[in-house]
Enzyme design. Structure first.
Site, mmCIF file in Angstrom:
data_model
loop_
_atom_site.group_PDB
_atom_site.id
_atom_site.type_symbol
_atom_site.label_atom_id
_atom_site.label_comp_id
_atom_site.label_asym_id
_atom_site.label_seq_id
_atom_site.Cartn_x
_atom_site.Cartn_y
_atom_site.Cartn_z
ATOM 1 N N SER A 12 0.855 -1.191 0.000
ATOM 2 C CA SER A 12 0.000 0.000 0.000
ATOM 3 C C SER A 12 0.885 1.234 0.000
ATOM 4 O O SER A 12 1.684 1.440 0.932
ATOM 5 C CB SER A 12 -0.890 0.026 1.238
ATOM 6 N N HIS A 37 -1.187 -1.311 -4.363
ATOM 7 C CA HIS A 37 -2.469 -0.993 -3.721
ATOM 8 C C HIS A 37 -2.544 0.504 -3.428
ATOM 9 O O HIS A 37 -1.661 1.069 -2.785
ATOM 10 C CB HIS A 37 -2.563 -1.803 -2.423
ATOM 11 N N ASP A 39 -4.771 3.511 -1.828
ATOM 12 C CA ASP A 39 -5.831 3.773 -0.855
ATOM 13 C C ASP A 39 -6.420 5.164 -1.052
ATOM 14 O O ASP A 39 -5.784 6.170 -0.737
ATOM 15 C CB ASP A 39 -5.278 3.643 0.563
ATOM 16 N N MET A 41 -9.068 7.868 0.049
ATOM 17 C CA MET A 41 -9.865 8.211 1.238
ATOM 18 C C MET A 41 -10.437 9.616 1.089
ATOM 19 O O MET A 41 -9.749 10.517 0.603
ATOM 20 C CB MET A 41 -8.993 8.157 2.486
ATOM 21 N N HIS A 70 -8.404 0.939 -3.955
ATOM 22 C CA HIS A 70 -9.311 0.696 -2.822
ATOM 23 C C HIS A 70 -10.016 2.003 -2.488
ATOM 24 O O HIS A 70 -9.406 2.922 -1.943
ATOM 25 C CB HIS A 70 -8.456 0.195 -1.639
ATOM 26 N N MET A 72 -12.220 4.185 -0.385
ATOM 27 C CA MET A 72 -12.846 4.399 0.927
ATOM 28 C C MET A 72 -13.548 5.757 0.841
ATOM 29 O O MET A 72 -13.129 6.754 1.442
ATOM 30 C CB MET A 72 -11.779 4.359 2.023
ATOM 31 N N MET A 141 -11.195 -6.430 5.485
ATOM 32 C CA MET A 141 -10.418 -5.437 6.238
ATOM 33 C C MET A 141 -10.061 -6.031 7.597
ATOM 34 O O MET A 141 -10.945 -6.431 8.363
ATOM 35 C CB MET A 141 -11.219 -4.151 6.444
ATOM 36 N N ASP A 177 -6.500 -6.689 4.090
ATOM 37 C CA ASP A 177 -5.976 -5.322 4.140
ATOM 38 C C ASP A 177 -5.958 -4.818 5.578
ATOM 39 O O ASP A 177 -7.020 -4.632 6.182
ATOM 40 C CB ASP A 177 -6.836 -4.411 3.260
#
Ligand code: DX5
Ligand code: ZN
Length: 230
Positions: A12, A37, A39, A41, A70, A72, A141, A177
């Protein structure tokens, strides 16, 4: 073609040098990363802000392999096309991000990208059988999403085992994750996971100027996971 169920390590970049993302992506791939990966957010679905589709598009030329995005964020649907256009290979949305996860997964699939379903630690598997025909990956998660460097939540291992049984021989990856280390990777690998996201445990001790620790960290997690599979 059968699904590749070999262990894949997905660093990540949340744990990378934010001033050096392109070089960090090249470094981790050169050091053995299988997927990268990313992330995303939004400061709303999770209490942290990172980056959006423009960053993914900028990273794309620096990632030779799979770009695993990913999300979020909530809502998800208005942003799906932007992340697809940015070059994501896998787009993962949270079950908890809205009332219409089925529609969201359909929308991801309609872009031609692989669709992932992420489940928070407090979420059970009740909805998963109804979604299996729409997913290429389920992300369990093992921390509450929002931050790197948190401790692995051990109660999730039983969920991974139950999910593996539910998936059977369908071509669906199980991704883990949060809090993945040399110590925790064997637990989830034995339970049936094949994609292991790791931030802190991959980037610790290294840098773009000194990337060898990345390689050692990736190899150590992989060896531990593979050994647990028997
Ligand atoms: C958490 C993120 C993870 C995180 C993992 O919300 O989805 O990908 O960066 O970081 P570590 O491996 O440090 O727990
Ligand atoms: Zn993540």
């Amino acid at each position: 073609m059968p699904l590749d169920r070999s262990i894949k390590i997905a660093p990540s970049i949340l744990a990378a040098d934010f001033a050096n993302f392109g070089a960090e992506c090249r470094a981790i791939e050169a050091q053995g990363a299988d997927w990268v990966h990313v992330d995303v957010m939004d400061g709303h679905f999770v209490p942290n802000l990172t980056f959006g589709p423009a960053m993914c598009a900028a990273l794309r030329p620096h990632i030779a392999g799979v770009m695993d995005v990913h999300l979020m964020i909530a809502p998800v649907d208005p942003c799906i096309d932007a992340f697809a256009t940015a070059g994501a290979d896998v787009i993962t949305a949270h079950l908890e991000a809205g009332p219409h996860i089925h529609r969201t997964l359909q929308a991801i699939r309609s872009t031609g990208k692989k669709a992932g379903l992420a489940l928070n630690p407090g979420t059970g598997l009740d909805a998963v059988p109804q979604l299996l025909d729409l997913v290429d990956l389920v992300c369990v998660m093992t921390v509450n999403p929002g931050f790197g460097g948190q401790s692995f939540i051990a109660s999730q291992v039983a969920k991974v085992r139950a999910l593996r049984a539910m998936i059977g021989d369908r071509p669906i990856h199980i991704e883990i994750d949060g809090g993945v280390t040399v110590a925790t990777a064997p637990l989830v690998a034995a339970a049936g996971a094949d994609v292991l996201v790791a931030g802190s445990a991959v980037f610790k001790g290294g840098s773009v100027g000194n990337p060898a620790p990345y390689g050692a960290n990736i190899a150590a997690i992989r060896v531990a996971a593979e050994a647990a599979r028997g």
